[in-house]
Design a protein around this motif. Structure first.
Motif, PDB file in Angstrom:
ATOM      1  N   GLY A 101       0.833  -1.191   0.000  1.00  0.00           N
ATOM      2  CA  GLY A 101       0.000   0.000   0.000  1.00  0.00           C
ATOM      3  C   GLY A 101       0.868   1.239   0.000  1.00  0.00           C
ATOM      4  O   GLY A 101       1.993   1.222   0.523  1.00  0.00           O
ATOM      5  N   GLU A 102       0.350   2.322  -0.601  1.00  0.00           N
ATOM      6  CA  GLU A 102       1.135   3.549  -0.633  1.00  0.00           C
ATOM      7  C   GLU A 102       0.228   4.766  -0.687  1.00  0.00           C
ATOM      8  O   GLU A 102      -0.845   4.732  -1.287  1.00  0.00           O
ATOM      9  CB  GLU A 102       2.088   3.558  -1.829  1.00  0.00           C
ATOM     10  N   PHE A 103       0.663   5.831   0.019  1.00  0.00           N
ATOM     11  CA  PHE A 103       0.013   7.121  -0.163  1.00  0.00           C
ATOM     12  C   PHE A 103       1.009   8.028  -0.872  1.00  0.00           C
ATOM     13  O   PHE A 103       2.210   7.981  -0.616  1.00  0.00           O
ATOM     14  CB  PHE A 103      -0.472   7.722   1.164  1.00  0.00           C
ATOM     15  N   LYS A 104       0.506   8.866  -1.770  1.00  0.00           N
ATOM     16  CA  LYS A 104       1.381   9.563  -2.706  1.00  0.00           C
ATOM     17  C   LYS A 104       1.354  11.084  -2.572  1.00  0.00           C
ATOM     18  O   LYS A 104       2.101  11.763  -3.259  1.00  0.00           O
ATOM     19  CB  LYS A 104       0.997   9.184  -4.141  1.00  0.00           C
ATOM     20  N   GLU A 105       0.481  11.589  -1.750  1.00  0.00           N
ATOM     21  CA  GLU A 105       0.382  13.040  -1.656  1.00  0.00           C
ATOM     22  C   GLU A 105       0.101  13.448  -0.212  1.00  0.00           C
ATOM     23  O   GLU A 105      -1.029  13.709   0.170  1.00  0.00           O
ATOM     24  CB  GLU A 105      -0.715  13.566  -2.575  1.00  0.00           C
TER      25      GLU A 105
ATOM     26  N   LEU B  45       2.477  11.338  12.765  1.00  0.00           N
ATOM     27  CA  LEU B  45       3.570  11.235  11.804  1.00  0.00           C
ATOM     28  C   LEU B  45       3.070  11.688  10.441  1.00  0.00           C
ATOM     29  O   LEU B  45       2.021  11.229   9.974  1.00  0.00           O
ATOM     30  CB  LEU B  45       4.110   9.816  11.718  1.00  0.00           C
ATOM     31  N   THR B  46       3.805  12.602   9.824  1.00  0.00           N
ATOM     32  CA  THR B  46       3.457  13.062   8.487  1.00  0.00           C
ATOM     33  C   THR B  46       4.639  12.873   7.551  1.00  0.00           C
ATOM     34  O   THR B  46       5.797  12.928   7.978  1.00  0.00           O
ATOM     35  CB  THR B  46       3.046  14.547   8.492  1.00  0.00           C
ATOM     36  N   SER B  47       4.343  12.664   6.274  1.00  0.00           N
ATOM     37  CA  SER B  47       5.375  12.606   5.242  1.00  0.00           C
ATOM     38  C   SER B  47       4.696  12.824   3.893  1.00  0.00           C
ATOM     39  O   SER B  47       3.469  12.729   3.766  1.00  0.00           O
ATOM     40  CB  SER B  47       6.123  11.267   5.252  1.00  0.00           C
ATOM     41  N   THR B  48       5.499  13.102   2.887  1.00  0.00           N
ATOM     42  CA  THR B  48       4.951  13.341   1.549  1.00  0.00           C
ATOM     43  C   THR B  48       4.545  12.033   0.870  1.00  0.00           C
ATOM     44  O   THR B  48       3.548  11.979   0.155  1.00  0.00           O
ATOM     45  CB  THR B  48       5.987  14.067   0.679  1.00  0.00           C
ATOM     46  N   TYR B  49       5.290  10.963   1.145  1.00  0.00           N
ATOM     47  CA  TYR B  49       5.060   9.699   0.443  1.00  0.00           C
ATOM     48  C   TYR B  49       5.331   8.553   1.414  1.00  0.00           C
ATOM     49  O   TYR B  49       6.262   8.614   2.226  1.00  0.00           O
ATOM     50  CB  TYR B  49       5.991   9.608  -0.766  1.00  0.00           C
TER      51      TYR B  49
ATOM     52  N   PHE C 152       7.814   2.325   4.871  1.00  0.00           N
ATOM     53  CA  PHE C 152       8.767   3.341   4.421  1.00  0.00           C
ATOM     54  C   PHE C 152       8.057   4.683   4.305  1.00  0.00           C
ATOM     55  O   PHE C 152       6.965   4.764   3.733  1.00  0.00           O
ATOM     56  CB  PHE C 152       9.363   2.965   3.058  1.00  0.00           C
ATOM     57  N   PHE C 153       8.706   5.728   4.813  1.00  0.00           N
ATOM     58  CA  PHE C 153       8.171   7.079   4.705  1.00  0.00           C
ATOM     59  C   PHE C 153       9.259   7.972   4.103  1.00  0.00           C
ATOM     60  O   PHE C 153      10.415   7.923   4.520  1.00  0.00           O
ATOM     61  CB  PHE C 153       7.750   7.607   6.071  1.00  0.00           C
TER      62      PHE C 153
ATOM     63  N   ASP D 121      14.387  12.786   6.343  1.00  0.00           N
ATOM     64  CA  ASP D 121      14.031  12.669   4.933  1.00  0.00           C
ATOM     65  C   ASP D 121      13.461  11.292   4.632  1.00  0.00           C
ATOM     66  O   ASP D 121      12.575  11.147   3.794  1.00  0.00           O
ATOM     67  CB  ASP D 121      15.251  12.921   4.049  1.00  0.00           C
ATOM     68  N   THR D 122      13.942  10.272   5.331  1.00  0.00           N
ATOM     69  CA  THR D 122      13.497   8.898   5.111  1.00  0.00           C
ATOM     70  C   THR D 122      13.394   8.182   6.443  1.00  0.00           C
ATOM     71  O   THR D 122      14.299   8.294   7.287  1.00  0.00           O
ATOM     72  CB  THR D 122      14.484   8.128   4.213  1.00  0.00           C
ATOM     73  N   LEU D 123      12.283   7.442   6.643  1.00  0.00           N
ATOM     74  CA  LEU D 123      12.129   6.626   7.843  1.00  0.00           C
ATOM     75  C   LEU D 123      11.631   5.253   7.429  1.00  0.00           C
ATOM     76  O   LEU D 123      10.649   5.135   6.689  1.00  0.00           O
ATOM     77  CB  LEU D 123      11.156   7.285   8.824  1.00  0.00           C
ATOM     78  N   GLU D 124      12.303   4.199   7.890  1.00  0.00           N
ATOM     79  CA  GLU D 124      11.916   2.823   7.601  1.00  0.00           C
ATOM     80  C   GLU D 124      11.649   2.100   8.918  1.00  0.00           C
ATOM     81  O   GLU D 124      12.336   2.341   9.906  1.00  0.00           O
ATOM     82  CB  GLU D 124      13.031   2.100   6.835  1.00  0.00           C
TER      83      GLU D 124
END
Length: 557
Positions: free
Chosen positions: A132-136, A147-151, A162-163, A179-182
């Motif tokens: 699953g993925e959110f893109k926006e 927790l917020t992120s762009t993708y 992955f964020f 910038d990146t969180l796994e």
């Protein structure tokens, strides 16, 4: 650090419970109104009012929909709501491809499972690959964290999340930016890559290049990070945070920089205990304080910085095998207390100070600095001063207490002896002839120095004096009891600050020489300015460096 949101993230992110169905399952539907329609050769059904789709355990509610029975696909509009066991998803639009197992949710998407909520505008989930993925821009919220992120992407089979881009975690105790969180729900380990920045509610910050969070233990490891505490900025090759115990550790090339003073502490390892306000540095730590005339260095086996709400109690403690170096003063002892509010250094356990040709010992010694300049030195109890004259003889002064005053260049000017004064002082004619020794007992006296060399003594309150001419002077009479000349223990700069080499010196004169040469090389009026700088250097009393600087001046001018 409380990263509990990561524990439920695997469950909360996307359709981990298997929303909709596997390939081949037909979609069932019903609505208050149903009509057949077509677009070109494509036939489909229009469903209006109280529309309900079902496929296995999944139910979809919406205001209206198009159902393409041939391709087993549907488009849902309006108040879209998906219900599957404990998961509820709402959005304004849904495109579901039944045979591919792909659900595409758009606009005001809200995913709920218990108290965990995901907000986004674009959410895609493939039930076949379980990705699953959110893109926006997505926002995950639970009862404690946001927790917020762009993708974002979640792999259900491997339990990896992955964020990416503008990752922000807002927790009760801290904010984290990366910038990146796994995250792995199996190992309970989260990893950030690239610049990672944490701000705690107590003001402590961490700035690092990636980190490894052991969420089950509230522990984090960073590479090449920086911790900012109340009083210091701490950098190291590795940063370790134990949030349950409120302990922060830096290892490898540790540098602690004071935010209030020009103080730097270098060591192999630093441990900050937040609850106690203690920063302990190991590995032969070196403390540097940059002063107006030069730099004060102190090295020890262990160094502790103590924070306190009472500013007068904030201090630095050093223990065992302590060596000090300043251009016109060196020292040695076994323990030190440095009070930052009044700039006083207390030396304990066999302290000894060397000042050019003088040596001073006492049960304890106190150094007072004002505006980065050593102003006063107090020798408390059993004070003993030895000063070598031009003939290499040892002038000696004993007393209960001694207080020395220094000028603006850090050179000793006077030394007052208070109580039980006793002196062996060699009387010279010129600088090359000894005409005798004065042996004097006096409760108080004053010593005067010129360029750190003792020149004369004034005695008060009925001194008892005995003059011994050279031919009557026995060697046994030349030394006071407890005389101990310890010049072989006097530290060199390279012994205190080990990154220097034998023969290296640090002084403000070096900067003056460099600046004078630059002026003469780059400016037509450099000669005058260079000479002015030379005169300033002469006041510091560093003849050797002054002569070197004079070599830069043109001859015959």
């Amino acid at each position: 650090m409380r990263n509990t949101f990561l524990f439920w993230l695997v469950c909360a992110l996307l359709f981990s419970s298997g929303v909709m169905a596997q390939k081949g399952d037909r979609i069932k539907y019903k609505a208050d109104r149903l009509t057949n329609s077509r677009a070109g050769k494509v036939r489909f059904k229009k469903l209006l009012y109280n529309v309900v789709f079902t496929q296995k355990s999944t139910t979809v509610y919406c205001d209206s929909a198009y159902f393409y029975s041939k391709s087993n696909e549907m488009e849902a509009f309006g108040r879209v709501r998906i219900v599957d066991d404990s998961v509820t998803i709402t959005s304004k639009k849904l495109i579901y491809k039944g045979d591919e197992g792909m659900a595409l949710l758009r606009e005001d998407v809200v995913y709920r499972k218990g108290r965990k909520v995901l907000y986004t505008d674009i959410l895609d989930y493939n039930l076949l690959t379980e990705v699953g993925e959110f893109k926006e821009h997505g926002k995950l919220v639970d009862e404690r964290n946001t927790l917020t992120s762009t993708y974002g992407v979640y792999h259900s089979k491997s339990s990896q999340a992955f964020f990416y881009k503008d990752v922000l975690l807002v927790a009760p105790d801290f904010n984290l930016k990366a910038d990146t969180l796994e995250y792995s729900s199996i190992s309970k380990v989260a990893v950030t890559k690239g610049p990672t920045y944490i701000v705690r509610r107590d003001g402590t910050t961490v700035d690092a290049d990636g980190g490894r969070f052991r969420t089950a233990h509230d522990q984090t490891i960073f590479d090449e990070g920086t911790i900012e505490t109340k009083n210091y900025v701490v950098t190291g090759d590795e940063i370790f945070i134990d949030d349950k115990r409120k302990i922060y550790t830096a290892k490898g090339n540790v540098v602690m920089t004071s935010k209030k003073d020009d103080i730097f502490i270098l060591g192999d390892k630093a441990v900050y205990e937040k609850s106690k306000g203690l920063s302990t540095v190991y590995g032969r730590p070196l403390m540097k304080r940059v002063m107006k005339q030069d730099t004060f260095f102190m090295v020890s086996d262990t160094l502790i910085s103590i924070e306190n709400v009472d500013k007068d109690k904030e201090r630095i403690l050093a223990f065992h095998n302590i060596l000090m170096y300043k251009l016109n003063m060196q020292g040695k002892c076994d323990s030190v207390a440095y009070f930052l509010s009044d700039s006083i250094i207390h030396m304990y356990n066999d302290p000894v100070i060397w000042n050019k040709s003088s040596q001073m010992v006492s049960d304890s010694i106190e150094l007072f600095f004002q505006e980065d300049i050593l102003r006063t030195m107090t020798l408390k109890r059993n004070a003993f001063l030895i000063s070598i004259d031009t003939l290499g003889q040892h002038n000696q002064i004993k007393g209960r207490k001694m207080i020395g005053d220094f000028n603006e260049y850090g050179d000793i000017q006077e030394m007052d002896i208070d109580g039980n004064g006793e002196s062996h002082y060699f009387v010279l004619k010129g600088d090359s002839l000894m005409i005798g020794m004065n042996k004097i007992f006096c409760s108080s006296m004053t010593l005067r120095f010129d360029e750190n060399v003792m020149k004369n003594i004034t005695f008060y309150t009925q001194p008892e004096a005995k003059f011994i001419p050279p031919h009557e002077l026995e060697e046994s009479e030349m030394f006071l009891e407890e005389f101990d000349w310890r010049a072989d223990e006097r530290p060199e700069l390279y012994e205190v600050a080990t990154y220097y080499k034998p023969g290296d010196q640090v002084s403000k004169q070096e900067l003056i020489e460099k600046k004078a040469k630059e002026l003469m090389d780059d400016h037509p009026d450099a000669l005058k300015k260079g000479e002015e700088l030379m005169k300033k250097g002469k006041k510091i009393g560093i003849d050797k460096q002054l002569k070197q600087a004079e070599q830069h001046l043109p001859k015959g001018r």
